[in-house]
Design an enzyme around this catalytic site. Structure first.
Site, PDB file in Angstrom:
ATOM      1  N   ARG A 103      -9.145 -52.175  72.708  1.00 59.52           N
ATOM      2  CA  ARG A 103      -9.855 -53.351  72.177  1.00 59.52           C
ATOM      3  C   ARG A 103      -9.164 -53.728  70.882  1.00 59.52           C
ATOM      4  O   ARG A 103      -9.132 -52.934  69.942  1.00 59.52           O
ATOM      5  CB  ARG A 103     -11.330 -53.015  71.933  1.00 59.52           C
ATOM      6  N   HIS A 130     -11.644 -61.152  77.851  1.00 61.32           N
ATOM      7  CA  HIS A 130     -12.517 -59.978  78.007  1.00 61.32           C
ATOM      8  C   HIS A 130     -12.745 -59.779  79.515  1.00 61.32           C
ATOM      9  O   HIS A 130     -13.843 -60.004  80.022  1.00 61.32           O
ATOM     10  CB  HIS A 130     -13.834 -60.221  77.267  1.00 61.32           C
ATOM     11  N   GLN A 133     -15.592 -57.603  81.092  1.00 62.95           N
ATOM     12  CA  GLN A 133     -16.889 -58.281  81.019  1.00 62.95           C
ATOM     13  C   GLN A 133     -17.049 -59.246  82.188  1.00 62.95           C
ATOM     14  O   GLN A 133     -18.099 -59.288  82.842  1.00 62.95           O
ATOM     15  CB  GLN A 133     -16.994 -59.042  79.682  1.00 62.95           C
ATOM     16  N   ASP A 225     -22.856 -66.501  74.446  1.00 62.07           N
ATOM     17  CA  ASP A 225     -22.271 -65.406  73.667  1.00 62.07           C
ATOM     18  C   ASP A 225     -22.492 -65.754  72.197  1.00 62.07           C
ATOM     19  O   ASP A 225     -22.892 -66.889  71.865  1.00 62.07           O
ATOM     20  CB  ASP A 225     -20.770 -65.292  74.009  1.00 62.07           C
ATOM     21  N   CYS A 265     -23.236 -61.427  77.345  1.00 62.04           N
ATOM     22  CA  CYS A 265     -22.424 -60.199  77.363  1.00 62.04           C
ATOM     23  C   CYS A 265     -22.963 -59.143  76.407  1.00 62.04           C
ATOM     24  O   CYS A 265     -22.690 -57.964  76.580  1.00 62.04           O
ATOM     25  CB  CYS A 265     -20.976 -60.534  77.017  1.00 62.04           C
ATOM     26  N   ARG A 293     -21.198 -53.100  83.633  1.00 63.32           N
ATOM     27  CA  ARG A 293     -19.907 -52.744  83.007  1.00 63.32           C
ATOM     28  C   ARG A 293     -19.454 -51.374  83.513  1.00 63.32           C
ATOM     29  O   ARG A 293     -18.279 -51.163  83.805  1.00 63.32           O
ATOM     30  CB  ARG A 293     -20.046 -52.728  81.476  1.00 63.32           C
TER      31      ARG A 293
HETATM   32  N1   CP Z   1     -20.121 -56.816  75.820  1.00 65.83           N
HETATM   33  C1   CP Z   1     -19.367 -55.929  75.147  1.00 65.83           C
HETATM   34  O1   CP Z   1     -18.144 -55.819  75.311  1.00 65.83           O
HETATM   35  O2   CP Z   1     -20.085 -55.105  74.326  1.00 65.83           O
HETATM   36  P1   CP Z   1     -19.509 -54.096  73.218  1.00 65.83           P
HETATM   37  O3   CP Z   1     -18.894 -54.933  72.136  1.00 65.83           O
HETATM   38  O4   CP Z   1     -20.715 -53.338  72.759  1.00 65.83           O
HETATM   39  O5   CP Z   1     -18.490 -53.201  73.853  1.00 65.83           O
HETATM   40  N1  NVA Z   2     -16.984 -62.939  71.761  1.00 67.95           N
HETATM   41  C1  NVA Z   2     -17.476 -61.673  71.285  1.00 67.95           C
HETATM   42  C2  NVA Z   2     -17.748 -60.744  72.428  1.00 67.95           C
HETATM   43  C3  NVA Z   2     -18.273 -59.387  72.056  1.00 67.95           C
HETATM   44  C4  NVA Z   2     -18.462 -58.489  73.230  1.00 67.95           C
HETATM   45  C5  NVA Z   2     -16.467 -61.070  70.309  1.00 67.95           C
HETATM   46  O1  NVA Z   2     -15.262 -61.163  70.567  1.00 67.95           O
HETATM   47  O2  NVA Z   2     -16.883 -60.533  69.295  1.00 67.95           O
END
Ligand code: CP
Ligand code: NVA
Length: 306
Positions: A103, A130, A133, A225, A265, A293
């Site tokens: 990530r 993502h 997701q 989101d 999400c 997930r």
């Molecule tokens: N939706 C999602 O990716 O959640 P986290 O940021 O908690 O991993």
């Molecule tokens: N768009 C958000 C998603 C988190 C799961 C971010 O990137 O922070």
């Protein structure tokens, strides 16, 4: 370490419709039969440069349920955080583990990592995409609607990573997708063009509008989101103002189908992008979506690492 060609999971653009549907199908099977030791002795390195609840816990649990092991690696603790090149990190980890989940911020970083790693690299969220997701979203929508063709999914809010992956996912499986966002917060133009090309093949429609009512009109699924993603914390106040007409609330959902479902999400900010009445209401499927997930990522791990 690896002799056969490795496969990454950086974006759904690299996966065919059939491959995506197979992953969803396998995820349903893994949900039924969760303990399958197909990754016995295998290790997944999980690099986090941003916070996470779902991604970390679902990948770590998923690896264990498949008989393998996961390593949580905060970038602050890795030498990566002190300037060791991504390429060196990729080569070193390739000598120890069987897969890397990362990530991070820029999508170019994950591409660089994947280029230099001889093992599969999985996108656990970048600023652009993502895809894990979106797989979970598809599984959730399929369970709720039992089809994709003829289903309309409306995404309200920022044209961000989650929106990009969901748009591609919809285009791939032939699901209609509309995105309502304020001016200046549109999705990436090249992602939209890719999605439109795919949609032309599958018969899906992709609509981008600045009118929230038009976006949710007759929708089966309403999705939102956060308005400020990770890394955009300094824009929080400005975005609260810019996005206020795009809140998913009791008024807006009246324009969707009566039996619409709400997805997010997570993490969510109640009374910002969605009211508590909606996310905690009877149309919401956000916790099933979060659980998915785990199931879809296990299908992915089985496919890439077994
Ligand atoms: N939706 C999602 O990716 O959640 P986290 O940021 O908690 O991993
Ligand atoms: N768009 C958000 C998603 C988190 C799961 C971010 O990137 O922070």
């Amino acid at each position: 370490k690896k002799t056969v060609e490795k496969r990454d999971f950086l974006t759904l653009l690299d996966y065919s419709k059939e491959e995506i549907l197979n992953l969803i199908d396998e995820a349903f099977k893994l949900e039924e039969n969760p303990l399958q030791p197909v990754l016995k002795g295998k290790t997944l390195a999980m690099i986090f440069e941003k916070s996470s609840t779902r991604t970390r816990v679902s990948f770590e649990t998923g690896m264990l349920q498949l008989g393998g092991h996961a390593l949580f690696l905060s970038s602050q603790d890795l030498q990566l955080g002190r300037g060791e090149p991504v390429s060196d990190t990729a080569k070193v980890l390739s000598g120890y583990v069987d897969g890397i989940m990362i990530r991070t911020f820029g999508h170019d970083k994950i591409e660089e990592l994947a280029k230099h790693a001889s093992i599969p690299v999985i996108n656990g969220l970048t600023d652009l995409f993502h895809p894990c997701q979106a797989l979970a979203d598809l599984k959730t929508i399929y369970r709720l609607k039992e089809k994709f063709v003829g289903v309309k999914t409306a995404y309200l809010g920022d044209g961000n990573n989650v929106a990009h992956s969901l748009m591609i996912a919809a285009a791939k499986v032939g699901m209609d997708f509309s995105l309502g966002c304020p001016k200046g917060y549109e999705p990436n133009q090249s992602v939209v063009e890719e999605a439109q090309k795919l949609a032309a093949e599958t018969g899906a429609t992709i609509t981008i509008t600045h009118d929230p009512i038009e976006a949710v009109k007759d929708a089966d699924i309403i999705y939102t989101d956060v308005w400020a993603s990770m890394g955009q914390e300094s824009e929080q106040q400005k975005r609260l103002v810019a996005f206020k007409d795009f809140q998913v609330n009791d008024q807006l959902v009246k324009h969707a189908k009566e039996d619409y479902h709400f997805l997010h999400c997570l993490p969510a900010h109640r009374e910002e992008e969605v009211t508590a009445s909606i996310i905690d209401g009877e149309h919401s499927a956000v916790f099933e979506q979060a659980e998915n997930r785990l199931h879809v990522q296990k299908a992915l791990l089985k496919e890439l690492l077994a």
